[in-house]
Design a protein around this motif. Structure first.
Motif, PDB file in Angstrom:
ATOM      1  N   PHE A  81     -49.803 -18.924  67.792  1.00  0.00           N
ATOM      2  CA  PHE A  81     -48.741 -18.140  67.161  1.00  0.00           C
ATOM      3  C   PHE A  81     -49.181 -17.761  65.755  1.00  0.00           C
ATOM      4  CE2 PHE A  81     -44.209 -17.787  65.592  1.00  0.00           C
ATOM      5  CZ  PHE A  81     -43.850 -16.756  66.444  1.00  0.00           C
ATOM      6  N   TYR A  82     -48.232 -17.694  64.845  1.00  0.00           N
ATOM      7  CA  TYR A  82     -48.481 -17.349  63.454  1.00  0.00           C
ATOM      8  C   TYR A  82     -48.448 -18.586  62.564  1.00  0.00           C
ATOM      9  CZ  TYR A  82     -47.419 -12.449  64.655  1.00  0.00           C
ATOM     10  OH  TYR A  82     -47.424 -11.193  65.209  1.00  0.00           O
ATOM     11  N   GLU A  83     -49.077 -18.453  61.401  1.00  0.00           N
ATOM     12  CA  GLU A  83     -48.817 -19.380  60.311  1.00  0.00           C
ATOM     13  C   GLU A  83     -47.407 -19.108  59.788  1.00  0.00           C
ATOM     14  OE1 GLU A  83     -50.485 -21.825  59.450  1.00  0.00           O
ATOM     15  OE2 GLU A  83     -52.583 -21.520  59.991  1.00  0.00           O
ATOM     16  N   PRO A  84     -46.801 -20.056  59.075  1.00  0.00           N
ATOM     17  CA  PRO A  84     -45.402 -19.876  58.652  1.00  0.00           C
ATOM     18  C   PRO A  84     -45.123 -18.586  57.895  1.00  0.00           C
ATOM     19  CG  PRO A  84     -46.057 -22.151  58.340  1.00  0.00           C
ATOM     20  CD  PRO A  84     -47.291 -21.412  58.760  1.00  0.00           C
ATOM     21  N   GLY A  85     -46.063 -18.095  57.100  1.00  0.00           N
ATOM     22  CA  GLY A  85     -45.825 -16.881  56.335  1.00  0.00           C
ATOM     23  C   GLY A  85     -45.988 -15.589  57.106  1.00  0.00           C
ATOM     24  N   LEU A  86     -46.421 -15.662  58.359  1.00  0.00           N
ATOM     25  CA  LEU A  86     -46.605 -14.516  59.254  1.00  0.00           C
ATOM     26  C   LEU A  86     -47.707 -13.562  58.802  1.00  0.00           C
ATOM     27  CD1 LEU A  86     -42.913 -13.553  60.142  1.00  0.00           C
ATOM     28  CD2 LEU A  86     -44.388 -15.265  61.198  1.00  0.00           C
ATOM     29  N   THR A  87     -48.518 -13.966  57.846  1.00  0.00           N
ATOM     30  CA  THR A  87     -49.613 -13.108  57.402  1.00  0.00           C
ATOM     31  C   THR A  87     -50.952 -13.508  58.004  1.00  0.00           C
ATOM     32  OG1 THR A  87     -49.966 -14.492  55.440  1.00  0.00           O
ATOM     33  CG2 THR A  87     -48.472 -12.599  55.213  1.00  0.00           C
ATOM     34  N   ALA A  88     -50.963 -14.573  58.782  1.00  0.00           N
ATOM     35  CA  ALA A  88     -52.187 -15.039  59.440  1.00  0.00           C
ATOM     36  C   ALA A  88     -51.801 -15.732  60.741  1.00  0.00           C
ATOM     37  CB  ALA A  88     -52.961 -15.997  58.537  1.00  0.00           C
ATOM     38  N   LEU A  89     -52.757 -15.820  61.647  1.00  0.00           N
ATOM     39  CA  LEU A  89     -52.545 -16.511  62.916  1.00  0.00           C
ATOM     40  C   LEU A  89     -52.894 -17.984  62.759  1.00  0.00           C
ATOM     41  CD1 LEU A  89     -54.115 -13.786  65.218  1.00  0.00           C
ATOM     42  CD2 LEU A  89     -51.687 -14.132  64.706  1.00  0.00           C
ATOM     43  N   ASN A  90     -52.333 -18.818  63.630  1.00  0.00           N
ATOM     44  CA  ASN A  90     -52.540 -20.267  63.497  1.00  0.00           C
ATOM     45  C   ASN A  90     -53.724 -20.775  64.307  1.00  0.00           C
ATOM     46  OD1 ASN A  90     -51.577 -20.202  66.113  1.00  0.00           O
ATOM     47  ND2 ASN A  90     -49.921 -21.681  65.777  1.00  0.00           N
ATOM     48  N   PHE A  91     -54.650 -19.881  64.618  1.00  0.00           N
ATOM     49  CA  PHE A  91     -55.858 -20.267  65.345  1.00  0.00           C
ATOM     50  C   PHE A  91     -57.024 -19.455  64.818  1.00  0.00           C
ATOM     51  CE2 PHE A  91     -53.608 -16.999  67.734  1.00  0.00           C
ATOM     52  CZ  PHE A  91     -54.582 -16.043  67.962  1.00  0.00           C
ATOM     53  N   THR A  92     -58.212 -19.860  65.164  1.00  0.00           N
ATOM     54  CA  THR A  92     -59.422 -19.151  64.744  1.00  0.00           C
ATOM     55  C   THR A  92     -60.194 -18.667  65.964  1.00  0.00           C
ATOM     56  OG1 THR A  92     -60.676 -21.226  64.641  1.00  0.00           O
ATOM     57  CG2 THR A  92     -59.628 -20.479  62.611  1.00  0.00           C
ATOM     58  N   ARG A  93     -60.963 -17.636  65.745  1.00  0.00           N
ATOM     59  CA  ARG A  93     -61.788 -17.065  66.810  1.00  0.00           C
ATOM     60  C   ARG A  93     -63.250 -17.408  66.562  1.00  0.00           C
ATOM     61  NH1 ARG A  93     -58.510 -13.524  69.610  1.00  0.00           N
ATOM     62  NH2 ARG A  93     -56.705 -12.722  68.444  1.00  0.00           N
ATOM     63  N   GLY A  94     -63.976 -17.603  67.639  1.00  0.00           N
ATOM     64  CA  GLY A  94     -65.395 -17.896  67.530  1.00  0.00           C
ATOM     65  C   GLY A  94     -66.106 -17.578  68.822  1.00  0.00           C
ATOM     66  N   ARG A  95     -67.368 -17.952  68.897  1.00  0.00           N
ATOM     67  CA  ARG A  95     -68.165 -17.704  70.094  1.00  0.00           C
ATOM     68  C   ARG A  95     -69.007 -18.937  70.388  1.00  0.00           C
ATOM     69  NH1 ARG A  95     -68.295 -12.617  71.900  1.00  0.00           N
ATOM     70  NH2 ARG A  95     -70.307 -12.907  72.931  1.00  0.00           N
ATOM     71  N   ALA A  96     -69.128 -19.241  71.668  1.00  0.00           N
ATOM     72  CA  ALA A  96     -69.927 -20.392  72.092  1.00  0.00           C
ATOM     73  C   ALA A  96     -70.286 -20.206  73.557  1.00  0.00           C
ATOM     74  CB  ALA A  96     -69.154 -21.695  71.899  1.00  0.00           C
ATOM     75  N   GLU A 193     -48.583  -4.950  63.173  1.00  0.00           N
ATOM     76  CA  GLU A 193     -49.926  -4.837  62.599  1.00  0.00           C
ATOM     77  C   GLU A 193     -50.793  -6.055  62.885  1.00  0.00           C
ATOM     78  OE1 GLU A 193     -47.166  -2.136  60.582  1.00  0.00           O
ATOM     79  OE2 GLU A 193     -47.093  -4.263  61.073  1.00  0.00           O
ATOM     80  N   LEU A 194     -50.205  -7.228  62.949  1.00  0.00           N
ATOM     81  CA  LEU A 194     -50.946  -8.461  63.218  1.00  0.00           C
ATOM     82  C   LEU A 194     -50.291  -9.157  64.403  1.00  0.00           C
ATOM     83  CD1 LEU A 194     -53.097 -10.603  62.401  1.00  0.00           C
ATOM     84  CD2 LEU A 194     -51.310 -11.666  60.994  1.00  0.00           C
ATOM     85  N   THR A 195     -51.015  -9.235  65.513  1.00  0.00           N
ATOM     86  CA  THR A 195     -50.461  -9.852  66.712  1.00  0.00           C
ATOM     87  C   THR A 195     -51.463 -10.844  67.290  1.00  0.00           C
ATOM     88  OG1 THR A 195     -51.346  -8.254  68.308  1.00  0.00           O
ATOM     89  CG2 THR A 195     -49.275  -7.674  67.218  1.00  0.00           C
ATOM     90  N   PRO A 196     -50.983 -11.876  67.964  1.00  0.00           N
ATOM     91  CA  PRO A 196     -51.907 -12.840  68.570  1.00  0.00           C
ATOM     92  C   PRO A 196     -52.758 -12.253  69.684  1.00  0.00           C
ATOM     93  CG  PRO A 196     -49.738 -13.819  68.276  1.00  0.00           C
ATOM     94  CD  PRO A 196     -49.589 -12.353  68.007  1.00  0.00           C
ATOM     95  N   ALA A 197     -52.257 -11.213  70.369  1.00  0.00           N
ATOM     96  CA  ALA A 197     -52.999 -10.753  71.549  1.00  0.00           C
ATOM     97  C   ALA A 197     -52.823  -9.275  71.844  1.00  0.00           C
ATOM     98  CB  ALA A 197     -52.585 -11.569  72.769  1.00  0.00           C
ATOM     99  N   GLY A 198     -52.650  -8.440  70.835  1.00  0.00           N
ATOM    100  CA  GLY A 198     -52.592  -7.005  71.093  1.00  0.00           C
ATOM    101  C   GLY A 198     -51.217  -6.412  70.866  1.00  0.00           C
ATOM    102  N   THR A 199     -50.305  -6.582  71.819  1.00  0.00           N
ATOM    103  CA  THR A 199     -48.950  -6.074  71.656  1.00  0.00           C
ATOM    104  C   THR A 199     -48.095  -7.100  70.904  1.00  0.00           C
ATOM    105  OG1 THR A 199     -48.360  -6.969  73.839  1.00  0.00           O
ATOM    106  CG2 THR A 199     -49.071  -4.667  73.744  1.00  0.00           C
ATOM    107  N   PRO A 200     -46.998  -6.665  70.305  1.00  0.00           N
ATOM    108  CA  PRO A 200     -46.155  -7.593  69.551  1.00  0.00           C
ATOM    109  C   PRO A 200     -45.602  -8.708  70.440  1.00  0.00           C
ATOM    110  CG  PRO A 200     -45.586  -5.326  69.034  1.00  0.00           C
ATOM    111  CD  PRO A 200     -46.520  -5.274  70.202  1.00  0.00           C
ATOM    112  N   VAL A 201     -45.342  -9.848  69.810  1.00  0.00           N
ATOM    113  CA  VAL A 201     -44.795 -11.002  70.522  1.00  0.00           C
ATOM    114  C   VAL A 201     -43.384 -11.269  70.022  1.00  0.00           C
ATOM    115  CG1 VAL A 201     -47.089 -11.997  70.775  1.00  0.00           C
ATOM    116  CG2 VAL A 201     -45.634 -12.731  68.869  1.00  0.00           C
ATOM    117  N   SER A 202     -42.632 -12.015  70.825  1.00  0.00           N
ATOM    118  CA  SER A 202     -41.322 -12.483  70.391  1.00  0.00           C
ATOM    119  C   SER A 202     -41.494 -13.585  69.359  1.00  0.00           C
ATOM    120  CB  SER A 202     -40.536 -13.010  71.595  1.00  0.00           C
ATOM    121  OG  SER A 202     -39.378 -13.708  71.180  1.00  0.00           O
TER     122      SER A 202
END
Length: 341
Positions: A81-96, A193-202
């Motif tokens: 989901f989001y961080e409490p301020g809604l300006t960042a997501l609560n997870f990180t992306r990487g590659r492995a 503008e900032l979504t976890p997976a493309g389209t807006p979430v509830s």
């Protein structure tokens, strides 16, 4: 305290074929559970044997190239989901590479509060070359490329897809909670503008809704439906139905098929929606009412074909939607945007 309604069970069918799916299931535009649709898939049989058997089977297709993954700290309790301020997501992306990811899934089964981990929406030919050839689905066009989702016990926020969707549970168990498109006003959409997976979430957590902050969600729950799927089960999710997905086991795999029955090559309606947010939303109320009338008449054709009175050779954009007409419209739009830029 408001008491939330219990979601209705999603209707189930067995032994479906392509003709019946197109004529009955898709035509009704309602979600349907397709029990046992993929019961004979080799990966499903391996998953029913054990997590170790499943991972061993998947590794027969895997490769050493890094793949995209997301990871969230134990504190998010599996909810991407989001961080409490809604300006960042609560997870990180990487590659492995995939194999260490699969090994970590097995190892973390013994961890009380593991990191939330997922490999999401990777085309099967890219993630597991050869998997699609041995795990087919007769209900969709063979050209539709399946996508794979792997992870542990995670929760995906309520969102919608811009395509038709059949989701097949390969391993683990998944709970799907669905809401019809007309409940959008009761689901409290998050930022575009900032979504976890493309389209807006509830913004509402369906497992712990804050009804003081989101009171209309109670009405959404009155229209919700739900199902829990086992390995080999599938779910048809119609276009734009909102859905929250909870993976309920420490090792989960899902294979889904997205497709769009709209004419190929046409512009994306989502882009038109975003443009409308700027072009129409801030107009004076009287002008918005006029544009609503125009959209109803010309686009949604609530009164029938708006160009029925015109000869076919002069209907232009009101005629048959084809690629030539699209190109003419694209030129017109570029000229218009150039005048207003």
């Amino acid at each position: 305290m408001t008491r939330l309604a219990t979601p209705a069970p999603i209707a189930e069918v067995h032994g479906i074929d392509r003709a019946r799916f197109d004529a009955e299931i898709r035509a009704a535009a309602k979600p349907v559970v397709l029990r046992g649709l993929a019961a004979d898939w080799p990966a499903v049989r391996a998953a029913r044997e054990s997590d170790e058997a499943l991972v061993g089977y998947l590794k027969t297709f895997s490769h050493a190239e890094p793949v995209g993954a997301i990871v969230g700290a134990p504190e998010i309790e599996g909810r991407f989901f989001y961080e409490p301020g809604l300006t960042a997501l609560n997870f990180t992306r990487g590659r492995a590479p995939l194999d260490p990811f699969l090994d970590r899934l097995l190892r973390d089964r013994a961890v009380e509060r593991p990191y939330a981990m997922a490999v999401q929406s990777i085309p099967a030919p890219d993630l597991l070359p050869g998997f699609a050839e041995t795990h087919g689905l007769d209900l969709v066009d063979p050209a539709v490329v399946p996508r794979l989702w792997l992870g542990n016990a995670i929760r995906v926020a309520t969102h919608y897809d811009l395509m038709e969707n059949i989701a097949v549970v390969v391993a683990g168990r998944r709970r799907f909670t669905l809401f019809p498109p007309d409940q959008v006003g009761n689901l409290y959409m998050g930022p575009y503008e900032l979504t976890p997976a493309g389209t807006p979430v509830s913004m509402v957590d369906p497992d712990a809704p804050d009804l003081e902050r989101y009171p209309r969600f109670a009405e959404a729950m009155a229209h919700a439906c739900e199902a829990t799927l086992e390995p080999g089960d599938a779910l048809y999710i119609p276009f734009h139905w909102w859905h929250a997905v909870a993976s309920l086991a420490p090792v989960n795999v899902l294979c889904n098929y997205w497709w769009d029955p709209a004419p190929p090559g046409m512009p994306n309606p989502y882009d038109a929606l975003l443009l409308s947010l700027f072009a129409l939303r801030t107009l004076p109320e009287d002008q918005r009412q006029v544009w609503r009338t125009m959209f109803d008449h010309l686009v949604f054709q609530t009164g029938g074909d708006p160009a029925a009175h015109l000869p076919a050779h002069v209907r232009g954009v009101f005629g048959v939607a084809d690629l030539d007409g699209l190109e003419r419209m694209r030129v017109t739009l570029l000229q218009s945007l150039g005048r207003t830029g």
